[in-house]
Write an enzyme that holds these catalytic residues in place. Structure first.
Site, PDB file in Angstrom:
ATOM      1  N   CYS A 210       0.822  -1.209   0.000  1.00 42.67           N
ATOM      2  CA  CYS A 210       0.000   0.000   0.000  1.00 42.67           C
ATOM      3  C   CYS A 210       0.859   1.265   0.000  1.00 42.67           C
ATOM      4  O   CYS A 210       0.462   2.287  -0.568  1.00 42.67           O
ATOM      5  CB  CYS A 210      -0.958   0.004   1.189  1.00 42.67           C
ATOM      6  SG  CYS A 210      -0.149  -0.141   2.804  1.00 42.67           S
TER       7      CYS A 210
ATOM      8  N   HIS B 198      -1.994   0.857   7.598  1.00 42.28           N
ATOM      9  CA  HIS B 198      -2.341   0.867   6.184  1.00 42.28           C
ATOM     10  C   HIS B 198      -2.276   2.284   5.638  1.00 42.28           C
ATOM     11  O   HIS B 198      -2.650   3.242   6.323  1.00 42.28           O
ATOM     12  CB  HIS B 198      -3.754   0.293   6.003  1.00 42.28           C
ATOM     13  CG  HIS B 198      -4.229   0.252   4.592  1.00 42.28           C
ATOM     14  ND1 HIS B 198      -3.629  -0.525   3.614  1.00 42.28           N
ATOM     15  CD2 HIS B 198      -5.257   0.907   3.964  1.00 42.28           C
ATOM     16  CE1 HIS B 198      -4.262  -0.352   2.462  1.00 42.28           C
ATOM     17  NE2 HIS B 198      -5.242   0.514   2.647  1.00 42.28           N
TER      18      HIS B 198
END
Length: 344
Positions: A20, A269
């Site tokens: 990510c 994340h």
């Protein structure tokens, strides 16, 4: 800064496991108008003489693929394959820092531009520096005789300490406030011919076309994550933070942000929000690309902020707001550790 082509947002990017941090930076760079315009023009690849890996060619291919794909998501395969060439510290499958990946990516693009130019003087004229590069001015004033010493440093991004701040503007105001040097930074005045008390003021001497700001989310002493909300505007006037504060506003428009979700800096994340060429905002979370509004964008715990100089306030590009710094004082970027990131 306008797009040369206006269209719907491009594809999302598949996450192959802890990628990510790569995806958010690729998306933010894809929606950086002057960079995308340049890459979509084929200007680099048509003249590239690089043998083997070339980050500019990789980005050119990636941006074109993202913006032209009819698929909802694509795999950034070339970037993943050549990860070690971008930054040897990156391990495939391991969670890494998006800011570090941004710095290494810009550095790799910069080096690719220099592949045909061995002259050090050309370092700050690459397309990377033309878009992201600016100059900071540091003025040290002797508090005894008021003599001043100016020095300049090139930068590609700016890192900001947000621990005591509630908004971006308060951080920037503090940055340009003169501060007295402590004893460990003892200043020797060339006029007084002795060590003397002094103050230091750092301002933006020449603003970049694209201003990249990192709001430091890791406490430098404890390493814990700073999760508080720091307010940031859609439009930022840089004029109050320039060496020359007189003149027209120097407006920049927010076009992308990176957000880190998670309780600690070591896990979590990354996702981003970006404004597409159609002028609309989108939340980009790996393979998903969803509509959102500016109010949602401005309500995030932002980690990275990307501002572009406003096209409707051209700033008279033929008449710079402040002169270029004397070359004798310029800091040339030589390595990744001094890649142009500046702590303000």
């Amino acid at each position: 800064m306008d797009w040369q082509q206006r269209q719907r947002p491009g594809a999302g990017l598949f996450n192959l496991g802890n990628t990510c941090y790569i995806n958010v930076i690729l998306q933010c760079l894809t929606y950086t108008p002057p960079l995308a315009n340049y890459l979509l023009s084929y200007q680099h690849s048509q003249s590239c003489q690089q043998q083997g890996f070339c980050m500019m060619c990789t980005m050119e291919s990636h941006v074109r693929k993202v913006l032209s794909s009819s698929a909802t998501a694509i795999l950034p395969g070339a970037v993943l394959r050549d990860l070690k060439f971008i930054g040897e510290e990156f391990e495939y499958g391991r969670q890494e820092n998006a800011y570090e990946f941004l710095r290494c990516t810009l550095d790799a693009m910069h080096r690719a531009c220099l592949s045909c130019h061995l002259d050090v003087s050309s370092e700050e004229t690459t397309i990377v520096h033309q878009i992201f590069g600016g100059f900071m001015k540091s003025r040290v004033t002797c508090l005894s005789c008021q003599a001043v010493v100016d020095s300049y440093k090139a930068f590609l991004d700016v890192s900001l300490d947000i621990k005591a701040a509630s908004s971006l503007t308060t951080v920037l105001e503090d940055c340009v406030t003169p501060k007295q040097l402590d004893q460990t930074e003892c200043f020797r005045c060339s006029k007084c011919k002795k060590k003397a008390a002094a103050s230091k003021k750092v301002t933006v001497h020449r603003a970049p076309r694209v201003l990249t700001l990192c709001l430091e989310r890791a406490d430098q002493w404890t390493g814990t994550k700073i999760s508080k909300f720091v307010e940031y505007p859609e439009y930022l006037d840089l004029r109050p933070y320039m060496s020359d504060t007189a003149g027209e506003p120097l407006l920049c428009s927010l076009y992308a942000i990176v957000v880190h979700s998670g309780d600690t800096c070591l896990e979590g994340h990354f996702l981003c929000y970006a404004k597409a060429s159609n002028g609309l905002w989108y939340k980009m979370d790996d393979e998903s690309v969803d509509n959102c509004d500016i109010h949602t964008v401005l309500g995030q715990q932002a980690y990275l902020l990307f501002y572009a100089r406003c096209s409707d306030v051209k700033m008279r590009e033929t008449t710079p707001s402040s002169p270029a710094p004397p070359s004798a004082h310029s800091t040339t970027i030589h390595s990744r550790t001094n890649m142009g990131s500046m702590d303000w």
